[in-house]
Design a protein around this motif. Sequence first.
Motif, PDB file in Angstrom:
ATOM      1  N   ASP A 110       0.845  -1.197   0.000  1.00 54.81           N
ATOM      2  CA  ASP A 110       0.000   0.000   0.000  1.00 54.81           C
ATOM      3  C   ASP A 110       0.878   1.243   0.000  1.00 54.81           C
ATOM      4  O   ASP A 110       2.050   1.190   0.406  1.00 54.81           O
ATOM      5  CB  ASP A 110      -0.926   0.008   1.220  1.00 54.81           C
ATOM      6  N   HIS A 160       0.341   5.719   0.529  1.00 55.83           N
ATOM      7  CA  HIS A 160      -0.516   6.898   0.731  1.00 55.83           C
ATOM      8  C   HIS A 160       0.330   8.159   0.632  1.00 55.83           C
ATOM      9  O   HIS A 160       1.490   8.175   1.057  1.00 55.83           O
ATOM     10  CB  HIS A 160      -1.205   6.865   2.103  1.00 55.83           C
ATOM     11  N   HIS A 207      -3.083  -1.333   6.370  1.00 56.60           N
ATOM     12  CA  HIS A 207      -3.721  -1.711   5.101  1.00 56.60           C
ATOM     13  C   HIS A 207      -2.913  -2.789   4.371  1.00 56.60           C
ATOM     14  O   HIS A 207      -3.477  -3.745   3.843  1.00 56.60           O
ATOM     15  CB  HIS A 207      -3.886  -0.487   4.188  1.00 56.60           C
TER      16      HIS A 207
HETATM   17 ZN   LIG Z   1      -4.390   2.291   2.271  1.00 55.29          ZN
END
Ligand SMILES: [Zn+2]
Length: 161
Positions: free
Chosen positions: A9, A11, A44
């Motif tokens: 993941d 971000h 995540h």
């Molecule tokens: Zn995420």
Amino acid sequence: MYRSGLGWDVHELEKGRGLYLGCVHFKDAPVGLKGHSDADVVAHALCDALLGAAALGDIGEHFPNTDAKYTNFPGSKFLEAVAKLVADAGYKIENVDCTVMSDAVRLEKKKGAMASAIAWHLGIDVERASVKATTWEGRGAVGRGEVIACQAIATVSKKGS
Ligand SMILES: [Zn+2]
């Protein structure tokens, strides 16, 4: 029978948001991560690794980011929900491991706290959870401090199959 799954993941960093990584609030961090949920990139990635190990799809299928219910939703709650999905499918979590990639915020002093929090929310012994940290040495989006990324792996087992 043992099975493993991968998770990944990323971000973007955003000013004015709290930074949550591995279910730990980094109170002194000058920036947080952008996202619909609390943007805990570590939680995540671990969720996707665990779902992958049990072949249960991915985090987006189970918890769509178009659902208002998941606005600012904490990574810890995603981990708890995924641990339940994995257990309901008959699997025991053997271990989880991850590498967090961050140049924007130094993580080495919080690795133990993140591992403990992850283990707690997954309901596993702390020695079964590992968090490692690395930088991209100033290169790429991670190195420029634009994003934080995480790669994760999980192994689960099932009796008698
Ligand atoms: Zn995420």
